[in-house]
Design a protein around this motif. Structure first.
Motif, PDB file in Angstrom:
ATOM      1  N   UNK A 179       0.832  -1.202   0.000  1.00  0.00           N
ATOM      2  CA  UNK A 179       0.000   0.000   0.000  1.00  0.00           C
ATOM      3  C   UNK A 179       0.866   1.252   0.000  1.00  0.00           C
ATOM      4  N   UNK A 180       1.923   1.254   0.815  1.00  0.00           N
ATOM      5  CA  UNK A 180       2.799   2.426   0.881  1.00  0.00           C
ATOM      6  C   UNK A 180       3.513   2.661  -0.446  1.00  0.00           C
ATOM      7  N   UNK A 181       3.957   1.598  -1.093  1.00  0.00           N
ATOM      8  CA  UNK A 181       4.677   1.782  -2.359  1.00  0.00           C
ATOM      9  C   UNK A 181       3.772   2.390  -3.423  1.00  0.00           C
ATOM     10  N   UNK A 182       2.519   1.956  -3.485  1.00  0.00           N
ATOM     11  CA  UNK A 182       1.636   2.520  -4.514  1.00  0.00           C
ATOM     12  C   UNK A 182       1.290   3.970  -4.196  1.00  0.00           C
ATOM     13  N   UNK A 183       1.178   4.299  -2.909  1.00  0.00           N
ATOM     14  CA  UNK A 183       0.901   5.689  -2.530  1.00  0.00           C
ATOM     15  C   UNK A 183       2.104   6.585  -2.801  1.00  0.00           C
ATOM     16  N   UNK A 184       3.303   6.094  -2.470  1.00  0.00           N
ATOM     17  CA  UNK A 184       4.514   6.894  -2.673  1.00  0.00           C
ATOM     18  C   UNK A 184       4.770   7.120  -4.155  1.00  0.00           C
ATOM     19  N   UNK A 185       4.742   6.038  -4.937  1.00  0.00           N
ATOM     20  CA  UNK A 185       5.004   6.150  -6.376  1.00  0.00           C
ATOM     21  C   UNK A 185       3.947   7.016  -7.036  1.00  0.00           C
ATOM     22  N   UNK A 186       2.677   6.803  -6.683  1.00  0.00           N
ATOM     23  CA  UNK A 186       1.605   7.604  -7.263  1.00  0.00           C
ATOM     24  C   UNK A 186       1.718   9.073  -6.918  1.00  0.00           C
ATOM     25  N   UNK A 187       2.062   9.363  -5.667  1.00  0.00           N
ATOM     26  CA  UNK A 187       2.203  10.760  -5.245  1.00  0.00           C
ATOM     27  C   UNK A 187       3.304  11.459  -6.023  1.00  0.00           C
ATOM     28  N   UNK A 188       4.429  10.791  -6.164  1.00  0.00           N
ATOM     29  CA  UNK A 188       5.562  11.383  -6.892  1.00  0.00           C
ATOM     30  C   UNK A 188       5.196  11.616  -8.356  1.00  0.00           C
ATOM     31  N   UNK A 189       4.514  10.654  -8.949  1.00  0.00           N
ATOM     32  CA  UNK A 189       4.184  10.748 -10.371  1.00  0.00           C
ATOM     33  C   UNK A 189       3.165  11.852 -10.654  1.00  0.00           C
ATOM     34  N   UNK A 190       2.202  12.043  -9.748  1.00  0.00           N
ATOM     35  CA  UNK A 190       1.091  12.960 -10.001  1.00  0.00           C
ATOM     36  C   UNK A 190       1.364  14.370  -9.488  1.00  0.00           C
ATOM     37  N   UNK A 191       2.326  14.523  -8.569  1.00  0.00           N
ATOM     38  CA  UNK A 191       2.586  15.829  -7.950  1.00  0.00           C
ATOM     39  C   UNK A 191       2.793  16.972  -8.951  1.00  0.00           C
ATOM     40  N   UNK A 192       3.605  16.810 -10.017  1.00  0.00           N
ATOM     41  CA  UNK A 192       3.793  17.936 -10.956  1.00  0.00           C
ATOM     42  C   UNK A 192       2.485  18.424 -11.566  1.00  0.00           C
TER      43      UNK A 192
END
Length: 291
Positions: A179-192
Protein backbone atom coordinates in the motif's frame (compact mmCIF):
# COMPACT_ATOMS: atom_id res chain seq x y z
CA UNK A 1 -10.21 -23.58 1.74
CA UNK A 2 -13.20 -24.30 4.01
CA UNK A 3 -16.65 -22.85 3.44
CA UNK A 4 -16.27 -20.53 6.44
CA UNK A 5 -12.93 -19.32 5.06
CA UNK A 6 -14.57 -18.67 1.69
CA UNK A 7 -17.32 -16.67 3.35
CA UNK A 8 -14.73 -14.61 5.24
CA UNK A 9 -12.83 -14.03 2.01
CA UNK A 10 -16.01 -12.90 0.25
CA UNK A 11 -16.79 -10.51 3.09
CA UNK A 12 -13.26 -9.03 3.06
CA UNK A 13 -13.34 -8.52 -0.72
CA UNK A 14 -16.82 -6.97 -0.57
CA UNK A 15 -15.77 -4.52 2.13
CA UNK A 16 -12.57 -3.73 0.22
CA UNK A 17 -14.25 -2.97 -3.10
CA UNK A 18 -17.07 -1.07 -1.36
CA UNK A 19 -14.51 1.21 0.28
CA UNK A 20 -13.00 1.87 -3.15
CA UNK A 21 -16.45 2.83 -4.47
CA UNK A 22 -17.02 5.15 -1.50
CA UNK A 23 -13.71 6.87 -2.23
CA UNK A 24 -14.64 7.38 -5.88
CA UNK A 25 -18.13 8.66 -5.03
CA UNK A 26 -16.52 11.23 -2.74
CA UNK A 27 -14.27 12.17 -5.66
CA UNK A 28 -17.28 12.63 -7.95
CA UNK A 29 -18.89 14.93 -5.38
CA UNK A 30 -15.66 16.94 -5.27
CA UNK A 31 -15.55 17.21 -9.07
CA UNK A 32 -19.14 18.49 -9.02
CA UNK A 33 -17.88 21.32 -6.81
CA UNK A 34 -15.16 22.37 -9.20
CA UNK A 35 -12.21 20.25 -8.03
CA UNK A 36 -10.28 18.94 -11.05
CA UNK A 37 -9.93 15.13 -11.36
CA UNK A 38 -6.14 15.32 -11.23
CA UNK A 39 -6.44 17.26 -7.96
CA UNK A 40 -8.76 14.59 -6.56
CA UNK A 41 -6.26 11.88 -7.48
CA UNK A 42 -3.30 13.85 -6.11
CA UNK A 43 -4.90 14.68 -2.75
CA UNK A 44 -6.02 11.07 -2.38
CA UNK A 45 -2.48 9.79 -2.85
CA UNK A 46 -0.70 12.43 -0.77
CA UNK A 47 -3.12 12.21 2.15
CA UNK A 48 -2.86 8.44 1.93
CA UNK A 49 0.91 8.67 2.40
CA UNK A 50 0.59 11.02 5.38
CA UNK A 51 -2.10 8.96 7.13
CA UNK A 52 -0.80 5.45 6.41
CA UNK A 53 2.94 6.07 6.94
CA UNK A 54 2.86 6.13 10.78
CA UNK A 55 1.04 2.77 10.81
CA UNK A 56 2.91 1.13 7.94
CA UNK A 57 5.92 -0.10 9.92
CA UNK A 58 8.02 1.00 6.95
CA UNK A 59 11.75 0.40 7.26
CA UNK A 60 14.38 2.10 5.12
CA UNK A 61 15.61 -1.27 3.92
CA UNK A 62 12.13 -2.01 2.55
CA UNK A 63 12.40 0.90 0.13
CA UNK A 64 14.49 -1.49 -1.96
CA UNK A 65 11.13 -2.89 -3.04
CA UNK A 66 10.84 0.19 -5.28
CA UNK A 67 13.56 -1.36 -7.44
CA UNK A 68 11.17 -4.19 -8.29
CA UNK A 69 9.60 -3.35 -11.66
CA UNK A 70 6.47 -5.31 -10.69
CA UNK A 71 5.93 -3.07 -7.66
CA UNK A 72 6.45 0.05 -9.78
CA UNK A 73 4.14 -1.18 -12.53
CA UNK A 74 1.48 -2.09 -9.98
CA UNK A 75 1.63 1.42 -8.52
CA UNK A 76 1.46 2.99 -11.99
CA UNK A 77 -1.61 0.90 -12.86
CA UNK A 78 -3.61 1.90 -9.79
CA UNK A 79 -2.59 5.56 -10.16
CA UNK A 80 -3.80 5.60 -13.76
CA UNK A 81 -7.00 3.81 -12.76
CA UNK A 82 -7.73 6.42 -10.05
CA UNK A 83 -7.30 9.31 -12.47
CA UNK A 84 -9.30 7.69 -15.29
CA UNK A 85 -12.17 6.81 -12.95
CA UNK A 86 -12.43 10.42 -11.82
CA UNK A 87 -12.42 11.56 -15.46
CA UNK A 88 -15.16 9.06 -16.30
CA UNK A 89 -17.26 10.14 -13.31
CA UNK A 90 -17.32 13.68 -14.68
CA UNK A 91 -19.46 12.48 -17.58
CA UNK A 92 -21.25 9.30 -16.48
CA UNK A 93 -23.37 7.95 -13.58
CA UNK A 94 -21.55 5.94 -10.92
CA UNK A 95 -23.05 2.57 -11.89
CA UNK A 96 -22.16 3.03 -15.58
CA UNK A 97 -18.56 3.91 -14.76
CA UNK A 98 -18.13 0.89 -12.55
CA UNK A 99 -19.84 -1.20 -15.20
CA UNK A 100 -17.06 -0.22 -17.60
CA UNK A 101 -14.53 -0.77 -14.80
CA UNK A 102 -15.71 -4.36 -14.54
CA UNK A 103 -13.66 -5.37 -17.49
CA UNK A 104 -11.00 -5.54 -14.73
CA UNK A 105 -11.85 -9.01 -13.31
CA UNK A 106 -11.81 -10.45 -16.82
CA UNK A 107 -8.43 -8.84 -17.54
CA UNK A 108 -7.07 -10.14 -14.21
CA UNK A 109 -8.50 -13.59 -14.94
CA UNK A 110 -6.85 -13.83 -18.37
CA UNK A 111 -3.50 -12.38 -17.27
CA UNK A 112 -3.35 -14.75 -14.29
CA UNK A 113 -3.71 -17.71 -16.63
CA UNK A 114 -1.17 -16.40 -19.14
CA UNK A 115 1.54 -15.11 -16.81
CA UNK A 116 0.95 -16.92 -13.51
CA UNK A 117 0.02 -20.31 -14.90
CA UNK A 118 -3.21 -20.46 -12.90
CA UNK A 119 -5.62 -23.04 -14.28
CA UNK A 120 -9.12 -22.32 -13.00
CA UNK A 121 -11.83 -24.83 -13.72
CA UNK A 122 -14.10 -24.51 -16.72
CA UNK A 123 -17.02 -23.90 -14.38
CA UNK A 124 -15.24 -20.96 -12.75
CA UNK A 125 -14.58 -19.47 -16.19
CA UNK A 126 -18.26 -19.88 -17.10
CA UNK A 127 -19.34 -18.21 -13.87
CA UNK A 128 -16.97 -15.31 -14.46
CA UNK A 129 -18.49 -14.93 -17.91
CA UNK A 130 -21.96 -14.97 -16.34
CA UNK A 131 -20.96 -12.11 -14.08
CA UNK A 132 -19.63 -10.19 -17.05
CA UNK A 133 -22.96 -10.66 -18.87
CA UNK A 134 -24.59 -9.17 -15.79
CA UNK A 135 -22.29 -6.16 -16.11
CA UNK A 136 -23.31 -5.70 -19.74
CA UNK A 137 -26.97 -5.74 -18.71
CA UNK A 138 -26.27 -2.96 -16.23
CA UNK A 139 -24.35 -0.66 -18.57
CA UNK A 140 -26.28 -1.62 -21.77
CA UNK A 141 -26.40 1.07 -24.53
CA UNK A 142 -23.46 3.41 -24.72
CA UNK A 143 -20.95 0.99 -23.18
CA UNK A 144 -17.56 2.17 -24.37
CA UNK A 145 -19.14 4.71 -26.75
CA UNK A 146 -19.12 7.97 -24.83
CA UNK A 147 -16.11 10.04 -23.79
CA UNK A 148 -16.64 9.07 -20.16
CA UNK A 149 -16.92 5.37 -20.96
CA UNK A 150 -13.60 5.44 -22.83
CA UNK A 151 -11.94 6.58 -19.62
CA UNK A 152 -13.94 3.94 -17.74
CA UNK A 153 -12.65 1.15 -19.98
CA UNK A 154 -9.06 2.40 -19.68
CA UNK A 155 -9.50 2.46 -15.90
CA UNK A 156 -10.83 -1.11 -16.04
CA UNK A 157 -7.84 -2.35 -18.01
CA UNK A 158 -5.45 -0.63 -15.61
CA UNK A 159 -7.29 -1.98 -12.58
CA UNK A 160 -7.28 -5.51 -14.01
CA UNK A 161 -3.51 -5.34 -14.42
CA UNK A 162 -3.27 -3.97 -10.87
CA UNK A 163 -5.27 -6.94 -9.50
CA UNK A 164 -3.02 -9.43 -11.27
CA UNK A 165 0.17 -7.66 -10.13
CA UNK A 166 -1.20 -7.57 -6.58
CA UNK A 167 -1.47 -11.35 -6.79
CA UNK A 168 2.16 -11.51 -8.00
CA UNK A 169 3.62 -9.21 -5.36
CA UNK A 170 1.48 -10.16 -2.34
CA UNK A 171 3.53 -13.29 -1.48
CA UNK A 172 6.76 -11.22 -1.70
CA UNK A 173 5.85 -8.11 0.28
CA UNK A 174 3.58 -7.47 3.24
CA UNK A 175 0.24 -5.71 2.51
CA UNK A 176 1.03 -2.43 4.29
CA UNK A 177 4.30 -2.15 2.37
CA UNK A 178 2.51 -2.68 -0.94
CA UNK A 179 0.00 0.00 0.00
CA UNK A 180 2.80 2.43 0.88
CA UNK A 181 4.68 1.78 -2.36
CA UNK A 182 1.64 2.52 -4.51
CA UNK A 183 0.90 5.69 -2.53
CA UNK A 184 4.51 6.89 -2.67
CA UNK A 185 5.00 6.15 -6.38
CA UNK A 186 1.60 7.60 -7.26
CA UNK A 187 2.20 10.76 -5.25
CA UNK A 188 5.56 11.38 -6.89
CA UNK A 189 4.18 10.75 -10.37
CA UNK A 190 1.09 12.96 -10.00
CA UNK A 191 2.59 15.83 -7.95
CA UNK A 192 3.79 17.94 -10.96
CA UNK A 193 0.29 17.90 -12.49
CA UNK A 194 -1.50 18.21 -9.16
CA UNK A 195 0.41 21.35 -8.21
CA UNK A 196 -0.62 22.99 -11.49
CA UNK A 197 -4.33 22.28 -11.01
CA UNK A 198 -6.55 25.12 -9.85
CA UNK A 199 -7.99 24.62 -6.37
CA UNK A 200 -11.38 26.24 -5.63
CA UNK A 201 -12.23 27.78 -2.27
CA UNK A 202 -12.38 24.88 0.19
CA UNK A 203 -15.27 24.40 2.61
CA UNK A 204 -15.28 22.04 5.62
CA UNK A 205 -17.56 19.72 3.63
CA UNK A 206 -15.07 19.54 0.74
CA UNK A 207 -12.21 18.85 3.15
CA UNK A 208 -14.27 16.00 4.60
CA UNK A 209 -14.87 14.61 1.10
CA UNK A 210 -11.13 14.72 0.38
CA UNK A 211 -10.42 12.77 3.56
CA UNK A 212 -13.12 10.21 2.76
CA UNK A 213 -11.80 9.83 -0.77
CA UNK A 214 -8.25 9.20 0.46
CA UNK A 215 -8.94 7.01 3.49
CA UNK A 216 -11.62 4.82 1.89
CA UNK A 217 -9.46 4.17 -1.17
CA UNK A 218 -6.39 3.34 0.94
CA UNK A 219 -8.37 1.04 3.23
CA UNK A 220 -9.97 -0.80 0.32
CA UNK A 221 -6.68 -1.43 -1.46
CA UNK A 222 -5.04 -2.62 1.77
CA UNK A 223 -7.80 -5.19 2.29
CA UNK A 224 -7.45 -6.36 -1.33
CA UNK A 225 -3.73 -6.91 -0.79
CA UNK A 226 -4.53 -8.98 2.30
CA UNK A 227 -7.12 -11.04 0.40
CA UNK A 228 -4.70 -11.74 -2.44
CA UNK A 229 -2.24 -13.31 -0.01
CA UNK A 230 -4.78 -16.03 0.73
CA UNK A 231 -6.51 -16.79 -2.56
CA UNK A 232 -5.94 -17.12 -6.30
CA UNK A 233 -6.72 -14.15 -8.50
CA UNK A 234 -9.17 -16.31 -10.47
CA UNK A 235 -11.19 -16.86 -7.27
CA UNK A 236 -11.13 -13.22 -6.19
CA UNK A 237 -12.06 -11.97 -9.68
CA UNK A 238 -15.79 -12.93 -9.49
CA UNK A 239 -16.02 -11.52 -5.97
CA UNK A 240 -14.82 -8.13 -7.20
CA UNK A 241 -18.05 -7.94 -9.22
CA UNK A 242 -19.89 -7.17 -5.95
CA UNK A 243 -18.40 -3.67 -6.30
CA UNK A 244 -21.13 -2.90 -8.81
CA UNK A 245 -23.80 -3.56 -6.20
CA UNK A 246 -22.32 -0.91 -3.91
CA UNK A 247 -21.91 1.47 -6.85
CA UNK A 248 -25.56 1.07 -7.83
CA UNK A 249 -26.83 1.56 -4.27
CA UNK A 250 -24.71 4.68 -3.76
CA UNK A 251 -25.81 5.96 -7.16
CA UNK A 252 -29.41 5.78 -5.95
CA UNK A 253 -28.79 7.20 -2.48
CA UNK A 254 -26.33 9.97 -3.37
CA UNK A 255 -27.21 10.90 -6.97
CA UNK A 256 -30.77 9.54 -7.34
CA UNK A 257 -29.72 7.37 -10.31
CA UNK A 258 -32.22 4.49 -10.18
CA UNK A 259 -31.40 1.25 -12.05
CA UNK A 260 -34.00 -0.06 -14.47
CA UNK A 261 -35.27 -3.62 -14.91
CA UNK A 262 -32.25 -4.66 -16.99
CA UNK A 263 -29.89 -3.33 -14.33
CA UNK A 264 -31.65 -5.30 -11.62
CA UNK A 265 -31.38 -8.41 -13.79
CA UNK A 266 -27.68 -7.72 -14.26
CA UNK A 267 -27.13 -7.28 -10.53
CA UNK A 268 -28.86 -10.60 -9.92
CA UNK A 269 -26.53 -12.33 -12.37
CA UNK A 270 -23.51 -10.73 -10.70
CA UNK A 271 -24.64 -11.90 -7.26
CA UNK A 272 -25.38 -15.39 -8.62
CA UNK A 273 -21.96 -15.55 -10.26
CA UNK A 274 -20.14 -14.65 -7.06
CA UNK A 275 -22.10 -17.04 -4.84
CA UNK A 276 -21.87 -19.89 -7.34
CA UNK A 277 -18.11 -19.33 -7.69
CA UNK A 278 -17.67 -19.66 -3.94
CA UNK A 279 -19.82 -22.80 -3.88
CA UNK A 280 -17.96 -24.34 -6.81
CA UNK A 281 -14.57 -23.62 -5.22
CA UNK A 282 -15.69 -25.20 -1.92
CA UNK A 283 -17.03 -28.28 -3.70
CA UNK A 284 -13.83 -28.72 -5.72
CA UNK A 285 -11.68 -28.31 -2.60
CA UNK A 286 -13.76 -30.90 -0.73
CA UNK A 287 -13.31 -33.39 -3.58
CA UNK A 288 -9.55 -32.86 -3.52
CA UNK A 289 -9.41 -33.37 0.24
CA UNK A 290 -11.28 -36.68 0.03
CA UNK A 291 -9.33 -37.96 -3.00
Amino acid sequence: MTLSALIRLAFVVFVAVSLVVIGDVAGKLLSARGVEPIMVAWTRLVIGVVVVLPFSGLKLSELNSLRDWRVLLRAACITNAIFCIQMALLHEPVANVFGALFIAPLISFILSMVFLGEQPSRMRAVLLGLGFVGVLLVVKPGFGASFGMVYGVIAGISYGCYLMLTRVTSPLYRPRLLLMTQLIVGSIAVTPLGMQAALPDMTPYMVLLILISALASAGGNLLLAVANRNAEASLIAPLVYTQLITATVLGVVVFDDWPDLYSFAGLSLIALSGLASLRNHHKTQAQRDTA
